[in-house]
Design a protein around this motif. Structure first.
Motif, mmCIF file in Angstrom:
data_model
loop_
_atom_site.group_PDB
_atom_site.id
_atom_site.type_symbol
_atom_site.label_atom_id
_atom_site.label_comp_id
_atom_site.label_asym_id
_atom_site.label_seq_id
_atom_site.Cartn_x
_atom_site.Cartn_y
_atom_site.Cartn_z
ATOM 1 N N TYR A 101 0.972 -1.385 -0.279
ATOM 2 C CA TYR A 101 -0.076 -0.160 -0.333
ATOM 3 C C TYR A 101 1.231 1.269 0.128
ATOM 4 N N LYS A 102 0.262 2.081 -1.366
ATOM 5 C CA LYS A 102 0.742 3.676 -0.404
ATOM 6 C C LYS A 102 0.193 4.254 -0.688
ATOM 7 N N MET A 103 0.159 5.140 1.546
ATOM 8 C CA MET A 103 -0.424 5.660 1.863
ATOM 9 C C MET A 103 -0.466 7.267 1.423
ATOM 10 N N PRO A 104 -0.923 7.915 1.017
ATOM 11 C CA PRO A 104 -0.548 8.888 0.601
ATOM 12 C C PRO A 104 -0.844 10.165 1.926
ATOM 13 N N ASN A 105 -0.043 10.812 1.948
ATOM 14 C CA ASN A 105 0.285 12.093 3.133
ATOM 15 C C ASN A 105 -1.397 13.246 2.942
ATOM 16 N N LEU A 106 -1.524 12.813 4.148
ATOM 17 C CA LEU A 106 -3.179 13.557 4.045
ATOM 18 C C LEU A 106 -3.352 15.141 2.632
ATOM 19 N N TYR A 107 -2.239 15.811 2.998
ATOM 20 C CA TYR A 107 -2.175 16.901 2.779
ATOM 21 C C TYR A 107 -2.742 16.722 0.918
ATOM 22 N N SER A 108 -1.987 15.938 0.082
ATOM 23 C CA SER A 108 -2.076 15.670 -1.119
ATOM 24 C C SER A 108 -2.940 14.746 -1.174
ATOM 25 N N TYR A 109 -3.415 13.976 -0.649
ATOM 26 C CA TYR A 109 -5.106 13.640 -0.454
ATOM 27 C C TYR A 109 -6.085 13.798 -0.320
ATOM 28 N N MET A 110 -6.300 15.383 0.070
ATOM 29 C CA MET A 110 -6.873 16.137 -0.017
ATOM 30 C C MET A 110 -6.843 17.571 -1.066
ATOM 31 N N ALA A 111 -5.442 17.301 -1.974
ATOM 32 C CA ALA A 111 -6.111 17.910 -3.052
ATOM 33 C C ALA A 111 -6.790 17.081 -3.950
ATOM 34 N N LEU A 112 -6.025 16.104 -3.997
ATOM 35 C CA LEU A 112 -6.636 15.185 -5.164
ATOM 36 C C LEU A 112 -8.429 15.023 -5.215
ATOM 37 N N ASN A 113 -8.580 15.069 -3.307
ATOM 38 C CA ASN A 113 -9.871 14.539 -3.164
ATOM 39 C C ASN A 113 -11.025 16.060 -3.937
ATOM 40 N N TYR A 114 -10.059 17.155 -3.886
ATOM 41 C CA TYR A 114 -10.578 18.294 -3.791
ATOM 42 C C TYR A 114 -10.887 19.033 -5.773
ATOM 43 N N PHE A 115 -10.039 17.881 -6.216
ATOM 44 C CA PHE A 115 -9.658 18.124 -7.737
ATOM 45 C C PHE A 115 -10.750 16.686 -8.631
ATOM 46 N N ILE A 116 -11.027 15.866 -7.925
ATOM 47 C CA ILE A 116 -11.878 14.703 -7.818
ATOM 48 C C ILE A 116 -13.317 15.734 -8.260
ATOM 49 N N CYS A 117 -13.636 16.296 -6.941
ATOM 50 C CA CYS A 117 -15.012 16.605 -6.742
ATOM 51 C C CYS A 117 -15.310 17.076 -7.413
ATOM 52 N N ASP A 118 -14.294 18.562 -7.671
ATOM 53 C CA ASP A 118 -14.811 19.723 -8.449
ATOM 54 C C ASP A 118 -14.980 18.811 -10.027
ATOM 55 N N ASN A 119 -14.535 17.981 -10.028
ATOM 56 C CA ASN A 119 -14.969 17.314 -11.654
ATOM 57 C C ASN A 119 -15.519 16.024 -11.541
ATOM 58 N N LYS A 120 -16.839 16.350 -10.853
ATOM 59 C CA LYS A 120 -16.822 15.146 -10.745
ATOM 60 C C LYS A 120 -18.148 14.322 -11.645
ATOM 61 N N GLN A 121 -18.356 15.163 -12.576
ATOM 62 C CA GLN A 121 -18.441 14.551 -13.473
ATOM 63 C C GLN A 121 -18.399 14.521 -14.703
ATOM 64 N N GLU A 122 -17.159 14.480 -15.011
ATOM 65 C CA GLU A 122 -16.033 13.533 -15.928
ATOM 66 C C GLU A 122 -16.332 11.857 -15.841
ATOM 67 N N PHE A 123 -16.509 11.893 -13.996
ATOM 68 C CA PHE A 123 -15.988 10.725 -13.413
ATOM 69 C C PHE A 123 -18.118 9.903 -13.480
ATOM 70 N N VAL A 124 -18.714 11.333 -12.847
ATOM 71 C CA VAL A 124 -19.823 10.193 -13.053
ATOM 72 C C VAL A 124 -20.124 10.104 -15.074
ATOM 73 N N ASP A 125 -20.599 11.269 -15.630
ATOM 74 C CA ASP A 125 -20.985 10.472 -16.595
ATOM 75 C C ASP A 125 -20.195 8.956 -17.440
ATOM 76 N N MET A 126 -19.141 9.105 -17.877
ATOM 77 C CA MET A 126 -18.508 8.366 -17.632
ATOM 78 C C MET A 126 -18.991 6.536 -16.766
ATOM 79 N N PHE A 127 -18.729 6.786 -15.556
ATOM 80 C CA PHE A 127 -19.405 5.500 -14.875
ATOM 81 C C PHE A 127 -21.012 4.689 -15.238
ATOM 82 N N SER A 128 -22.088 6.501 -15.274
ATOM 83 C CA SER A 128 -23.089 5.686 -16.411
ATOM 84 C C SER A 128 -23.355 5.403 -17.125
#
Length: 468
Positions: A101-128
């Protein structure tokens, strides 16, 4: 979009949710809001690696309710965000190999977290829109094994043969620069290497692992979301060629009847893999022929203790459960994967649903045979120590039977006696695990020491040595 999908993805793509449950990759059985109280038995499945009662993000999630950390990150320019080094945690993949496992530093994890949520539709459209994946639900809410199994069975209609394929060390070998290759095409991605959603997703992923581009961080939900998006684009390429199959992450099952159909599938499949530096695991490639054998059928397991009831004697309960443990081990060794994991659920449900008296349950797990020295709880403890992935299931099982009547004092006494009688074996194991960085196995033993207050296994000097 189907209402069930909307509920799932509305819950999933929320920064607090992904911090609270995503970092240790917990499964949610019921719709949860950030303000919901913890109820392990009703709401949560278990991570196989981390015990949620000790390792959790509850305090951090509470902090996020009143503090929006998004303002700390310039999400439009990932170059302004520092990369950090992850924590490495080694777990057993099977008896012969390991996974890191590579457990990310929480700082980097949250940067990725916010980026993914800001671009939620890119994921949701593809998954749906994807019709071939059973992993796009991430085992959350009511998209459990039974539901995804029905989707899988429907996708496999019409074939008298099944081709089984998977990718070798998918998470660990996935080249992050191939993320934009897969999303926008290799040629287009190489023309523009810096801007756009796909390139930024690549960059935010590498920030979690000290700018490494080989592999993606494993052990968290964000990485599963990224991997799923990647593979949905893989599916899109295959669908254009009219291929229908079932996929779970990087495991593929393709139904066919004619060899020419299989060859056409493999030609396209291998071409995409070569283009994106993906490696097919040849050792796991196989073909099943109708009638298919279901090596994962658990119906006999779940019915094993059905003939017992509240009037069944303590000795018979002990005998039947012990026989059931042997049966589960035999099933696992015969290829019925997950049989050993199922034994904890079946035992708990049998005792709970049959409404056994508290006194009886306490006797079942406390009684020790005066001639053989056999104790059922000690046997279950020993089985759990054979595989560190059983740790959380064992501890959840203990919590359940504790509520049903098995006294904590009796459990602690049995566990202490077990470790006292096997002290030298476990001291040797602890030293071996520490020297070889077998983190999961070492963590399991130390977790049991903490949970059951085992004080004589390790002295202060040993503990300080482990910490250092």
């Amino acid at each position: 979009m189907k209402a069930a999908y909307k509920n799932l993805y509305d819950m999933l793509f929320d920064p607090i949710f992904l911090a609270r449950y995503g970092y240790y990759d917990m499964t949610i059985k019921k719709k949860a809001k950030p303000s919901d109280p913890i109820n392990l038995e009703d709401n949560y499945g278990q991570s196989e690696s981390f015990y949620f009662k000790i390792f959790n993000m509850e305090c951090f999630a509470d902090y996020l309710k009143d503090n929006n950390l998004k303002s700390y990150f310039n999400l439009s320019d990932p170059k302004t965000i520092k990369s950090t080094e992850p924590i490495y945690f080694s777990i057993p993949k099977n008896q012969d190999s390991r996974r890191q496992y590579k457990m990310p530093n929480l700082y980097s994890y949250m940067a990725l977290n916010y980026f993914i949520c800001d671009n939620k539709q890119e994921f949701v459209d593809m998954f749906s829109n994807n019709k071939l994946s059973t992993s796009k639900f991430f085992n959350q809410l009511n998209f459990d094994y039974r539901t995804t199994q029905e989707i899988k069975e429907t996708l496999l209609y019409g074939g008298t043969k099944k081709l089984n394929l998977d990718l070798s060390n998918f998470y660990h070998t996935l080249y992050t620069h191939s993320i934009p290759w897969m999303i926008v095409g290799k040629e287009q991605a190489k023309k523009n290497r810096k801007s756009g959603f796909a390139n930024h997703l690549d960059k935010f992923t590498t920030l979690c692992q000290y700018d490494e581009t080989h592999g993606i961080p494993t052990g968290n939900l964000l990485s599963r979301i990224i991997a799923e998006l990647y593979m949905c684009y893989f599916d899109k390429r295959m669908e254009k060629k009219k291929f229908i199959y079932s996929r779970y992450v990087d495991d593929f099952i393709f139904p066919f009847s004619l060899e020419t159909t299989k060859e056409e599938f493999l030609k396209e499949f291998n071409a995409i893999c070569r283009e994106h530096n993906l490696i097919v695991n040849d050792s796991k490639t196989s073909v099943d022929i109708f009638p298919f054998r279901d090596g994962a059928n658990k119906s006999d397991l779940f019915a094993y203790l059905e003939n017992l009831n509240s009037k069944t004697t303590v000795n018979r309960w002990i005998r039947e459960i012990n026989g059931f443990i042997d049966y589960c081990i035999d099933q696992e060794s015969s290829g019925n994967k997950g049989a050993i994991k199922a034994l904890f659920t079946v035992m708990r449900n049998a005792l709970k649903n049959k409404k056994i008296k508290k006194r009886t349950i306490n006797e079942i797990f406390t009684q020790r045979n005066p001639i053989t020295g056999f104790n059922l709880f000690e046997r279950i403890l020993d089985v759990s120590l054979m595989d560190s992935k059983l740790t959380n299931r064992f501890l959840d099982f203990f919590e359940s039977i504790n509520k049903l009547g098995f006294l904590s004092s009796n459990a602690s006494k049995i566990v202490k006696e077990y470790f006292r009688n096997n002290k030298n074996k476990y001291i040797n194991k602890i030293n071996y695990y520490a020297d070889n960085h077998f983190n999961q196995e070492l963590y399991q033993i130390l977790l049991y020491v903490v949970e059951f207050d085992v004080k004589r296994l390790l002295v202060k000097k040993d503990l300080l040595s482990l910490i250092s």
